[in-house]
Scaffold this motif. Structure first.
Motif, PDB file in Angstrom:
ATOM      1  N   THR A  13      13.073 -30.283 -33.887  1.00 31.91           N
ATOM      2  CA  THR A  13      11.851 -29.915 -34.441  1.00 31.91           C
ATOM      3  C   THR A  13      11.094 -29.456 -33.300  1.00 31.91           C
ATOM      4  N   TYR A  15       7.919 -29.786 -31.838  1.00 32.39           N
ATOM      5  CA  TYR A  15       6.587 -30.539 -32.047  1.00 32.39           C
ATOM      6  C   TYR A  15       5.317 -29.810 -31.317  1.00 32.39           C
ATOM      7  N   THR A  17       5.056 -26.553 -30.584  1.00 32.49           N
ATOM      8  CA  THR A  17       4.472 -25.495 -31.415  1.00 32.49           C
ATOM      9  C   THR A  17       3.744 -25.758 -32.427  1.00 32.49           C
ATOM     10  N   TYR A  18       4.049 -26.936 -33.145  1.00 30.37           N
ATOM     11  CA  TYR A  18       3.435 -27.532 -34.129  1.00 30.37           C
ATOM     12  C   TYR A  18       1.783 -27.859 -33.378  1.00 30.37           C
ATOM     13  N   LEU A  19       1.846 -28.593 -32.508  1.00 28.85           N
ATOM     14  CA  LEU A  19       0.751 -29.041 -31.610  1.00 28.85           C
ATOM     15  C   LEU A  19      -0.270 -28.056 -31.370  1.00 28.85           C
ATOM     16  N   MET A  21      -0.515 -25.002 -32.679  1.00 34.23           N
ATOM     17  CA  MET A  21      -1.131 -24.521 -33.772  1.00 34.23           C
ATOM     18  C   MET A  21      -2.284 -25.662 -34.373  1.00 34.23           C
ATOM     19  N   ALA A  22      -1.906 -26.827 -34.378  1.00 35.80           N
ATOM     20  CA  ALA A  22      -2.871 -27.830 -34.669  1.00 35.80           C
ATOM     21  C   ALA A  22      -4.369 -27.682 -33.755  1.00 35.80           C
ATOM     22  N   MET A  81      -1.396 -17.378 -35.252  1.00 35.43           N
ATOM     23  CA  MET A  81      -0.643 -18.709 -35.787  1.00 35.43           C
ATOM     24  C   MET A  81       0.806 -18.357 -36.344  1.00 35.43           C
ATOM     25  N   TYR A  85       4.348 -19.458 -35.099  1.00 36.54           N
ATOM     26  CA  TYR A  85       5.039 -20.085 -35.932  1.00 36.54           C
ATOM     27  C   TYR A  85       6.510 -19.482 -36.213  1.00 36.54           C
ATOM     28  N   ASP A  89       9.361 -21.826 -32.196  1.00 37.83           N
ATOM     29  CA  ASP A  89      10.241 -22.676 -32.264  1.00 37.83           C
ATOM     30  C   ASP A  89      11.587 -22.503 -31.451  1.00 37.83           C
ATOM     31  N   GLU A  92      10.888 -23.034 -27.707  1.00 44.72           N
ATOM     32  CA  GLU A  92      10.826 -24.326 -27.463  1.00 44.72           C
ATOM     33  C   GLU A  92      12.253 -24.910 -27.579  1.00 44.72           C
ATOM     34  N   HIS A  97      10.680 -29.483 -24.869  1.00 41.79           N
ATOM     35  CA  HIS A  97       9.290 -29.534 -25.331  1.00 41.79           C
ATOM     36  C   HIS A  97       8.199 -29.350 -24.097  1.00 41.79           C
TER      37      HIS A  97
END
Length: 247
Positions: A13, A15, A17-19, A21-22, A81, A85, A89, A92, A97
């Protein structure tokens, strides 16, 4: 023509990359209300964006870092973004991470340095995660040059999704940035082409140790430039629009 997804699934997962983006989305939402007030947004960018002339005169160093989390509008944010996205991933996945986070931030800082060098006396605020994301794309090109990337082609009323090798899509993107770099004056504002070009090259260089650890040229020979695992598959959606036969 722009990418919508790749066929390169990650093994863990993403994480970070998602962080990232957030954080980018959250920061943008925190000041988007200022966009309707030219004076307010101008002052905000003066304090937090990258201003090359301030850096070259011995100040504004925080902007080198903070500018990579700022964006100039909804489409600017959405485009960055989307690219992060799609390509983040897999980088990473290979770097881990914390290694990926350090890589991303290094690409962002060094791409900002490239922009400052290209336009040392510019007083135009520069914002965007594009330089850091360009580094991610450079690393992706080195590791997976033949990974399939689905691009959406829009030509007037013609729409089609076409899978192409990553080296074509990323090579075209880099070529456009390089042409923009040599064909425009970075002092006058607009797109920070040298930040994009510099970030891409930095990303490739910083990914070389990972590429060598995987085997270097031998890794390419074994995988033929493709991801070393089965491609992701996507369901085919049939059109509900009836066909009209010709008489």
């Amino acid at each position: 023509m722009f990418p919508i997804r790749d066929h390169n699934p990650s093994g863990r997962t993403p994480y970070v990359t998602y962080l990232l983006m957030a954080v980018n989305i959250g920061v943008f939402l925190s000041y988007v209300s200022l966009m309707s007030d030219d004076r307010a947004i101008g002052m905000f960018f003066f304090n937090w964006a990258l201003l090359p002339e301030r850096v070259t005169t011995g100040g504004g160093y925080t902007g080198i870092f903070t500018s990579m989390f700022l964006h100039g509008g909804w489409m600017h944010l959405a485009g960055n973004m989307l690219f992060l996205y799609i390509f983040g991933d897999n980088i990473e996945d290979e770097m881990g991470h914390l290694g990926y986070l350090a890589f991303y931030l290094a690409c962002g800082v060094l791409s900002a340095a490239a922009h400052v060098i290209s336009a040392p006396y510019s007083g135009v605020p520069t914002v965007g995660a594009s330089g850091a994301i360009a580094g991610v794309m450079g690393g992706y090109l080195l590791l997976y040059p033949k990974a399939k990337v689905d691009i959406l082609i829009i030509f007037i009323v013609f729409f089609r999704i076409l899978p192409i090798p990553a080296w074509i899509m990323l090579g075209l993107w880099l070529g456009m940035q390089f042409i923009g770099s040599v064909g425009t004056d970075p002092e006058t504002g607009g797109v920070a082409y040298w930040a994009h070009t510099g970030g891409f090259i930095v990303g490739m260089i910083l990914t070389v140790p990972i590429w060598l650890r995987l085997g270097g040229p031998r890794f390419w020979s074994q995988t033929h430039g493709r991801p070393p695992h089965p491609d992701a598959t996507y369901p085919t959606v049939r059109s509900r629009i009836p066909k009209v036969r010709r008489k």
